[in-house]
Design a protein around this motif. Structure first.
Motif, mmCIF file in Angstrom:
data_model
loop_
_atom_site.group_PDB
_atom_site.id
_atom_site.type_symbol
_atom_site.label_atom_id
_atom_site.label_comp_id
_atom_site.label_asym_id
_atom_site.label_seq_id
_atom_site.Cartn_x
_atom_site.Cartn_y
_atom_site.Cartn_z
ATOM 1 N N GLU A 88 -8.669 -24.361 -39.391
ATOM 2 C CA GLU A 88 -9.332 -23.638 -38.305
ATOM 3 C C GLU A 88 -10.783 -24.095 -38.181
ATOM 4 O O GLU A 88 -11.297 -24.301 -37.073
ATOM 5 C CB GLU A 88 -9.268 -22.133 -38.563
ATOM 6 C CG GLU A 88 -9.972 -21.288 -37.495
ATOM 7 C CD GLU A 88 -9.364 -21.433 -36.112
ATOM 8 O OE1 GLU A 88 -10.073 -21.162 -35.121
ATOM 9 O OE2 GLU A 88 -8.185 -21.818 -36.009
ATOM 10 N N LYS A 89 -11.455 -24.250 -39.315
ATOM 11 C CA LYS A 89 -12.839 -24.735 -39.274
ATOM 12 C C LYS A 89 -12.917 -26.109 -38.622
ATOM 13 O O LYS A 89 -13.805 -26.380 -37.813
ATOM 14 C CB LYS A 89 -13.413 -24.802 -40.690
ATOM 15 C CG LYS A 89 -13.904 -23.481 -41.253
ATOM 16 C CD LYS A 89 -14.662 -23.706 -42.553
ATOM 17 C CE LYS A 89 -15.251 -22.405 -43.063
ATOM 18 N NZ LYS A 89 -16.066 -22.603 -44.287
ATOM 19 N N TRP B 128 -12.972 -18.870 -42.942
ATOM 20 C CA TRP B 128 -11.746 -19.334 -42.300
ATOM 21 C C TRP B 128 -11.123 -20.454 -43.121
ATOM 22 O O TRP B 128 -11.804 -21.124 -43.904
ATOM 23 C CB TRP B 128 -12.024 -19.838 -40.884
ATOM 24 C CG TRP B 128 -12.635 -18.810 -39.997
ATOM 25 C CD1 TRP B 128 -12.587 -17.450 -40.138
ATOM 26 C CD2 TRP B 128 -13.419 -19.061 -38.824
ATOM 27 N NE1 TRP B 128 -13.273 -16.839 -39.131
ATOM 28 C CE2 TRP B 128 -13.804 -17.793 -38.306
ATOM 29 C CE3 TRP B 128 -13.827 -20.213 -38.169
ATOM 30 C CZ2 TRP B 128 -14.571 -17.665 -37.161
ATOM 31 C CZ3 TRP B 128 -14.595 -20.088 -37.029
ATOM 32 C CH2 TRP B 128 -14.962 -18.830 -36.528
ATOM 33 N N THR C 258 -21.912 -20.134 -37.462
ATOM 34 C CA THR C 258 -20.826 -19.170 -37.653
ATOM 35 C C THR C 258 -19.635 -19.814 -38.358
ATOM 36 O O THR C 258 -19.049 -19.239 -39.278
ATOM 37 C CB THR C 258 -20.371 -18.590 -36.294
ATOM 38 O OG1 THR C 258 -21.471 -17.895 -35.696
ATOM 39 C CG2 THR C 258 -19.214 -17.613 -36.478
ATOM 40 N N VAL C 259 -19.274 -21.035 -37.924
ATOM 41 C CA VAL C 259 -18.122 -21.728 -38.513
ATOM 42 C C VAL C 259 -18.392 -22.109 -39.963
ATOM 43 O O VAL C 259 -17.575 -21.857 -40.854
ATOM 44 C CB VAL C 259 -17.760 -22.994 -37.701
ATOM 45 C CG1 VAL C 259 -16.672 -23.790 -38.409
ATOM 46 C CG2 VAL C 259 -17.287 -22.601 -36.307
ATOM 47 N N THR C 260 -19.536 -22.737 -40.194
ATOM 48 C CA THR C 260 -19.812 -23.242 -41.542
ATOM 49 C C THR C 260 -19.970 -22.118 -42.562
ATOM 50 O O THR C 260 -19.707 -22.316 -43.750
ATOM 51 C CB THR C 260 -21.073 -24.121 -41.554
ATOM 52 O OG1 THR C 260 -22.179 -23.382 -41.005
ATOM 53 C CG2 THR C 260 -20.846 -25.383 -40.733
ATOM 54 N N GLN D 5 -12.587 -25.968 -34.810
ATOM 55 C CA GLN D 5 -13.778 -25.402 -34.186
ATOM 56 C C GLN D 5 -14.945 -26.375 -34.251
ATOM 57 O O GLN D 5 -15.735 -26.494 -33.295
ATOM 58 C CB GLN D 5 -14.147 -24.076 -34.865
ATOM 59 C CG GLN D 5 -13.093 -22.987 -34.776
ATOM 60 C CD GLN D 5 -12.854 -22.504 -33.353
ATOM 61 O OE1 GLN D 5 -13.497 -22.957 -32.404
ATOM 62 N NE2 GLN D 5 -11.934 -21.572 -33.194
ATOM 63 N N LEU D 6 -15.093 -27.092 -35.366
ATOM 64 C CA LEU D 6 -16.186 -28.055 -35.493
ATOM 65 C C LEU D 6 -16.044 -29.207 -34.497
ATOM 66 O O LEU D 6 -17.040 -29.697 -33.962
ATOM 67 C CB LEU D 6 -16.248 -28.601 -36.925
ATOM 68 C CG LEU D 6 -16.806 -27.636 -37.975
ATOM 69 C CD1 LEU D 6 -16.636 -28.223 -39.378
ATOM 70 C CD2 LEU D 6 -18.275 -27.309 -37.712
ATOM 71 N N VAL E 102 -16.199 -18.192 -31.575
ATOM 72 C CA VAL E 102 -16.745 -19.540 -31.440
ATOM 73 C C VAL E 102 -16.212 -20.204 -30.175
ATOM 74 O O VAL E 102 -16.936 -20.902 -29.465
ATOM 75 C CB VAL E 102 -16.393 -20.379 -32.685
ATOM 76 C CG1 VAL E 102 -16.781 -21.843 -32.483
ATOM 77 C CG2 VAL E 102 -17.108 -19.823 -33.904
ATOM 78 N N HIS F 48 -22.048 -23.287 -34.612
ATOM 79 C CA HIS F 48 -21.886 -24.149 -35.790
ATOM 80 C C HIS F 48 -22.188 -23.368 -37.065
ATOM 81 O O HIS F 48 -21.458 -23.472 -38.071
ATOM 82 C CB HIS F 48 -22.819 -25.359 -35.679
ATOM 83 C CG HIS F 48 -22.588 -26.402 -36.727
ATOM 84 N ND1 HIS F 48 -23.193 -26.349 -37.966
ATOM 85 C CD2 HIS F 48 -21.799 -27.516 -36.735
ATOM 86 C CE1 HIS F 48 -22.797 -27.373 -38.689
ATOM 87 N NE2 HIS F 48 -21.957 -28.102 -37.965
ATOM 88 N N SER G 189 -18.330 -19.195 -42.327
ATOM 89 C CA SER G 189 -17.153 -18.335 -42.280
ATOM 90 C C SER G 189 -16.241 -18.580 -43.479
ATOM 91 O O SER G 189 -16.390 -19.576 -44.190
ATOM 92 C CB SER G 189 -16.360 -18.585 -40.996
ATOM 93 O OG SER G 189 -15.659 -19.822 -41.079
#
Length: 217
Positions: A145-146, A141, A135-137, A149-150, A106, A133, A139
């Protein structure tokens, strides 16, 4: 000195010939040593020669699945970083979008998107941020960490498109407020009148971009 020893080891590795390292791997009877040598050869091709495409066949020869997967991801990310440093955004974009979804960085998505924004290529930058976005939501993780990244995604999203910026900023703030790492800090006015946040998460770039686009009655 451990640092000097490590530096010497890297220097020796970079002076090696890929062909010699591959030949040693092919001749080795020990699976662990063979995998290690293929990693060395592939790393040389990427880190010294910027040749990720040439490294892929060597990475496929690594017998240990987890090591093969990890090194493929790490060397792909290294190649993207090299392309960004060289200013070759087309190559960086291609490498990062060709990566399997589960192996995408990300942070590198955001870095490539920043370069695309500077180049005026907002359409592809917007798609990268949307992919990042997602990928993060999706994941697994941890919450902290989320959140980080957000916020990074929201900051660059706000510079691409106001609607995307407001939505991504709201998503980031909601996630932080709902999580276990809710910030306790505040804000103040920094150098040049810019907002300076004293909590864990820095929204300054995103809010500044949104403020420039906002229409007030």
């Amino acid at each position: 000195d451990p640092a000097d020893s490590e530096s010497e080891a890297w220097g020796e590795l970079f002076r090696s010939k890929v062909e010699d390292t591959v030949a040693r791997a092919e001749a080795s009877k020990d699976a662990t040593e063979r995998d290690h040598l293929y990693v060395e050869a592939a790393s040389l091709l990427v880190m010294r020669d910027d040749n990720l495409e040439g490294a892929f066949p060597l990475l496929e020869r690594i017998g240990e699945e987890k090591l093969r997967s990890r090194m493929t991801q790490e060397l792909r990310e290294t190649a993207v970083t090299i392309a960004i440093k060289k200013g070759d955004i087309e190559r960086a974009y291609r490498l990062i979008t060709d990566a399997p979804v589960g192996a995408r960085s990300v942070q590198l998505f955001v870095e490539v998107a920043k370069r695309l924004v500077k180049a005026g290529d907002l359409s592809r930058a917007k798609q990268l941020i949307a992919d990042a976005h997602k990928t993060v939501t999706e994941s697994d993780w941890d919450a902290e960490e989320k959140d980080y990244q957000l916020v990074a995604i929201a900051n660059i999203g706000a510079q691409i498109d106001p609607t995307m910026g407001f939505k991504s900023m709201r998503s980031a703030v909601d996630a932080i407020n709902a999580g276990p790492y809710r910030a306790e800090g505040g804000y103040g006015v920094g150098v040049g009148g810019k907002i300076s946040f004293s909590d864990t998460y820095d929204y300054e770039d995103g809010f500044a971009a949104l403020a420039r686009e906002a229409c007030f009655p």
